[in-house]
Design a protein around this motif. Structure first.
Motif, PDB file in Angstrom:
ATOM      1  N   ILE A 215       0.842  -1.206   0.000  1.00 43.61           N
ATOM      2  CA  ILE A 215       0.000   0.000   0.000  1.00 43.61           C
ATOM      3  C   ILE A 215       0.875   1.253   0.000  1.00 43.61           C
ATOM      4  O   ILE A 215       0.641   2.196  -0.765  1.00 43.61           O
ATOM      5  CB  ILE A 215      -0.942  -0.002   1.223  1.00 43.61           C
ATOM      6  CG1 ILE A 215      -2.066  -1.018   1.017  1.00 43.61           C
ATOM      7  CG2 ILE A 215      -1.545   1.387   1.441  1.00 43.61           C
ATOM      8  CD1 ILE A 215      -3.005  -1.128   2.195  1.00 43.61           C
ATOM      9  N   MET A 216       1.898   1.261   0.845  1.00 48.71           N
ATOM     10  CA  MET A 216       2.768   2.445   0.909  1.00 48.71           C
ATOM     11  C   MET A 216       3.532   2.637  -0.399  1.00 48.71           C
ATOM     12  O   MET A 216       3.708   3.764  -0.863  1.00 48.71           O
ATOM     13  CB  MET A 216       3.728   2.318   2.096  1.00 48.71           C
ATOM     14  CG  MET A 216       3.028   2.491   3.438  1.00 48.71           C
ATOM     15  SD  MET A 216       4.143   2.596   4.840  1.00 48.71           S
ATOM     16  CE  MET A 216       4.701   0.897   4.945  1.00 48.71           C
ATOM     17  N   LEU A 240      -0.821  11.743  -6.573  1.00 49.04           N
ATOM     18  CA  LEU A 240      -0.701  12.840  -5.608  1.00 49.04           C
ATOM     19  C   LEU A 240       0.749  13.313  -5.482  1.00 49.04           C
ATOM     20  O   LEU A 240       1.013  14.502  -5.314  1.00 49.04           O
ATOM     21  CB  LEU A 240      -1.230  12.392  -4.241  1.00 49.04           C
ATOM     22  CG  LEU A 240      -2.750  12.343  -4.124  1.00 49.04           C
ATOM     23  CD1 LEU A 240      -3.164  11.755  -2.774  1.00 49.04           C
ATOM     24  CD2 LEU A 240      -3.353  13.735  -4.283  1.00 49.04           C
ATOM     25  N   MET A 241       1.692  12.381  -5.542  1.00 46.99           N
ATOM     26  CA  MET A 241       3.097  12.772  -5.416  1.00 46.99           C
ATOM     27  C   MET A 241       3.576  13.582  -6.618  1.00 46.99           C
ATOM     28  O   MET A 241       4.327  14.548  -6.473  1.00 46.99           O
ATOM     29  CB  MET A 241       3.973  11.534  -5.230  1.00 46.99           C
ATOM     30  CG  MET A 241       3.855  10.873  -3.865  1.00 46.99           C
ATOM     31  SD  MET A 241       4.434  11.940  -2.504  1.00 46.99           S
ATOM     32  CE  MET A 241       2.918  12.733  -1.985  1.00 46.99           C
ATOM     33  N   VAL A 261      -1.299  19.734   0.290  1.00 45.03           N
ATOM     34  CA  VAL A 261      -1.517  18.443  -0.378  1.00 45.03           C
ATOM     35  C   VAL A 261      -0.806  17.329   0.392  1.00 45.03           C
ATOM     36  O   VAL A 261      -1.341  16.230   0.566  1.00 45.03           O
ATOM     37  CB  VAL A 261      -1.022  18.493  -1.835  1.00 45.03           C
ATOM     38  CG1 VAL A 261      -1.221  17.139  -2.509  1.00 45.03           C
ATOM     39  CG2 VAL A 261      -1.739  19.574  -2.604  1.00 45.03           C
ATOM     40  N   ASN A 262       0.403  17.625   0.869  1.00 47.78           N
ATOM     41  CA  ASN A 262       1.142  16.618   1.638  1.00 47.78           C
ATOM     42  C   ASN A 262       0.400  16.236   2.923  1.00 47.78           C
ATOM     43  O   ASN A 262       0.361  15.063   3.303  1.00 47.78           O
ATOM     44  CB  ASN A 262       2.529  17.157   1.992  1.00 47.78           C
ATOM     45  CG  ASN A 262       3.540  16.866   0.906  1.00 47.78           C
ATOM     46  OD1 ASN A 262       3.442  15.862   0.204  1.00 47.78           O
ATOM     47  ND2 ASN A 262       4.502  17.750   0.737  1.00 47.78           N
ATOM     48  N   VAL A 267      -2.986  12.142   5.777  1.00 46.86           N
ATOM     49  CA  VAL A 267      -4.285  11.724   6.327  1.00 46.86           C
ATOM     50  C   VAL A 267      -4.840  10.537   5.532  1.00 46.86           C
ATOM     51  O   VAL A 267      -5.337   9.550   6.102  1.00 46.86           O
ATOM     52  CB  VAL A 267      -5.273  12.900   6.296  1.00 46.86           C
ATOM     53  CG1 VAL A 267      -6.671  12.438   6.711  1.00 46.86           C
ATOM     54  CG2 VAL A 267      -4.794  14.017   7.224  1.00 46.86           C
ATOM     55  N   LEU A 268      -4.736  10.619   4.204  1.00 53.10           N
ATOM     56  CA  LEU A 268      -5.213   9.523   3.355  1.00 53.10           C
ATOM     57  C   LEU A 268      -4.434   8.242   3.628  1.00 53.10           C
ATOM     58  O   LEU A 268      -5.025   7.149   3.721  1.00 53.10           O
ATOM     59  CB  LEU A 268      -5.075   9.928   1.885  1.00 53.10           C
ATOM     60  CG  LEU A 268      -5.396   8.850   0.844  1.00 53.10           C
ATOM     61  CD1 LEU A 268      -6.860   8.469   0.915  1.00 53.10           C
ATOM     62  CD2 LEU A 268      -5.035   9.347  -0.564  1.00 53.10           C
ATOM     63  N   THR A 269      -3.123   8.361   3.759  1.00 52.58           N
ATOM     64  CA  THR A 269      -2.285   7.177   4.023  1.00 52.58           C
ATOM     65  C   THR A 269      -2.666   6.518   5.346  1.00 52.58           C
ATOM     66  O   THR A 269      -2.822   5.292   5.427  1.00 52.58           O
ATOM     67  CB  THR A 269      -0.801   7.583   4.064  1.00 52.58           C
ATOM     68  OG1 THR A 269      -0.443   8.199   2.827  1.00 52.58           O
ATOM     69  CG2 THR A 269       0.084   6.377   4.307  1.00 52.58           C
ATOM     70  N   ILE A 270      -2.846   7.334   6.374  1.00 51.44           N
ATOM     71  CA  ILE A 270      -3.231   6.778   7.688  1.00 51.44           C
ATOM     72  C   ILE A 270      -4.590   6.094   7.596  1.00 51.44           C
ATOM     73  O   ILE A 270      -4.792   5.008   8.152  1.00 51.44           O
ATOM     74  CB  ILE A 270      -3.244   7.905   8.738  1.00 51.44           C
ATOM     75  CG1 ILE A 270      -1.822   8.426   8.960  1.00 51.44           C
ATOM     76  CG2 ILE A 270      -3.842   7.412  10.050  1.00 51.44           C
ATOM     77  CD1 ILE A 270      -1.737   9.632   9.865  1.00 51.44           C
ATOM     78  N   ALA A 271      -5.534   6.712   6.883  1.00 50.32           N
ATOM     79  CA  ALA A 271      -6.871   6.128   6.755  1.00 50.32           C
ATOM     80  C   ALA A 271      -6.821   4.761   6.083  1.00 50.32           C
ATOM     81  O   ALA A 271      -7.557   3.837   6.463  1.00 50.32           O
ATOM     82  CB  ALA A 271      -7.771   7.070   5.959  1.00 50.32           C
ATOM     83  N   LEU A 272      -5.943   4.605   5.075  1.00 49.60           N
ATOM     84  CA  LEU A 272      -5.849   3.323   4.378  1.00 49.60           C
ATOM     85  C   LEU A 272      -5.094   2.273   5.200  1.00 49.60           C
ATOM     86  O   LEU A 272      -5.348   1.070   5.065  1.00 49.60           O
ATOM     87  CB  LEU A 272      -5.151   3.515   3.027  1.00 49.60           C
ATOM     88  CG  LEU A 272      -5.953   4.262   1.951  1.00 49.60           C
ATOM     89  CD1 LEU A 272      -5.098   4.487   0.711  1.00 49.60           C
ATOM     90  CD2 LEU A 272      -7.213   3.485   1.588  1.00 49.60           C
ATOM     91  N   LEU A 273      -4.165   2.728   6.055  1.00 47.77           N
ATOM     92  CA  LEU A 273      -3.328   1.777   6.789  1.00 47.77           C
ATOM     93  C   LEU A 273      -3.910   1.377   8.142  1.00 47.77           C
ATOM     94  O   LEU A 273      -3.541   0.328   8.683  1.00 47.77           O
ATOM     95  CB  LEU A 273      -1.933   2.368   7.002  1.00 47.77           C
ATOM     96  CG  LEU A 273      -1.073   2.582   5.748  1.00 47.77           C
ATOM     97  CD1 LEU A 273       0.290   3.129   6.143  1.00 47.77           C
ATOM     98  CD2 LEU A 273      -0.912   1.276   4.980  1.00 47.77           C
TER      99      LEU A 273
END
Length: 287
Positions: A215-216, A240-241, A261-262, A267-273
């Motif tokens: 995922i990361m 996004l990057m 954006v970062n 926030v998006l990364t934490i939500a998925l993980l």
């Protein structure tokens, strides 16, 4: 080890992490609430950056592409990697040779690998895949059409990153105890039932680890997009990057907007993980 010795040995690592991780993270959070032109001091503008970003169709497109790409690619990587790991586990001779050949694509730097991979689909450099498809009358605009370009990015990610999944899961398969599998076989369980109710639960922690890493890797996709589809914003392959890079260092040089954006990306990364982190935490605590 005494407490004083522990603090003495761990202090350099803590200071290094603080300098490389915590300070940039705090600065990103501060800049996300400021207007920061390149080379100038920032001025506080409240939540204007977030409002502008969330109202930008290009950002929403990049976020949608990133999430969909991550979900699909993670699923495919796990299925393909697990399937190949099962086949290698049954291979009695030449297993290490096959594994070494598969790992070759993983150890190649992403930029070099993406460049070489794109040549297979680029008519200017011969396009071996295009020539093979042309034999059966198929022409695909890998580098000029949105759908094929997205598929091409996915194929490169599979080619480059699946070997890691194979390596981890194969190591897990080789350490499984034989007794549960023999007991399930004696009870009449077929191959799929043995995988579903015996092997996969025993490899649960490894699957969680592999899913977290994949995922990361998918969320932060950047190098391959820049190499394979440099016109990502018009081709529909902007992540996004790449959006952050274009905003901060290529098009507008607005560091405050890129920082916003970062923050949203974190926030998006934490939500998925979070679901996988909670699962790993419960397993480690035996809950």
């Amino acid at each position: 080890m005494r407490r004083r010795q522990f603090l003495l040995f761990s202090a350099p690592a803590v200071l290094l992490m603080a300098g490389l991780l915590i300070v940039p993270l705090v600065m990103t959070l501060v800049w996300s609430f400021q207007n920061v032109p390149l080379g100038s001091a920032g001025t506080f503008n409240g939540g204007a950056n977030f409002a502008e970003v969330l109202g930008n169709p290009r950002f929403r497109s990049a976020a949608t592409f990133t999430v969909v790409f991550t979900v699909i690619l993670t699923s495919v990587k796990i299925v393909v990697g697990y399937g190949i790991a099962l086949m290698l586990n049954r291979l009695r001779r030449g297993r290490m040779v096959v594994l070494a050949l598969l790992m070759a694509s993983y150890v190649v730097p992403t930029v070099v690998g993406a460049l070489n991979f794109s040549w297979l689909f680029n008519d200017i450099f011969g396009g071996v895949v295009n020539q093979i498809l042309a034999v059966v009358g198929i022409e695909v605009g890998w580098l000029s059409e949105t759908g094929p370009a997205r598929v091409l990015l996915g194929l490169h990610a599979l080619w480059h990153e699946v070997p890691f999944v194979i390596l981890v899961l194969l190591a897990g398969l080789q350490t499984l105890p034989e007794e549960p599998l023999e007991a399930a076989q004696l009870d009449g369980a077929n191959w799929w039932q043995r995988q579903r109710y015996v092997v996969m639960p025993l490899l649960g922690r490894l699957f969680s680890f592999v899913v977290l890493i994949t995922i990361m890797d998918s969320l932060k996709i950047f190098d391959s997009i820049q190499i394979i589809t440099p016109a990502a914003s018009t081709l529909g392959t902007e992540s996004l990057m790449t959006f952050v890079y274009q905003t901060a260092l290529s098009e507008s040089y607005r560091l405050g907007l890129a920082s916003a954006v970062n923050v949203l990306f974190i926030v998006l990364t934490i939500a998925l993980l979070v679901p996988f982190l909670r699962h790993t935490w419960k397993e480690s605590r035996g809950l």
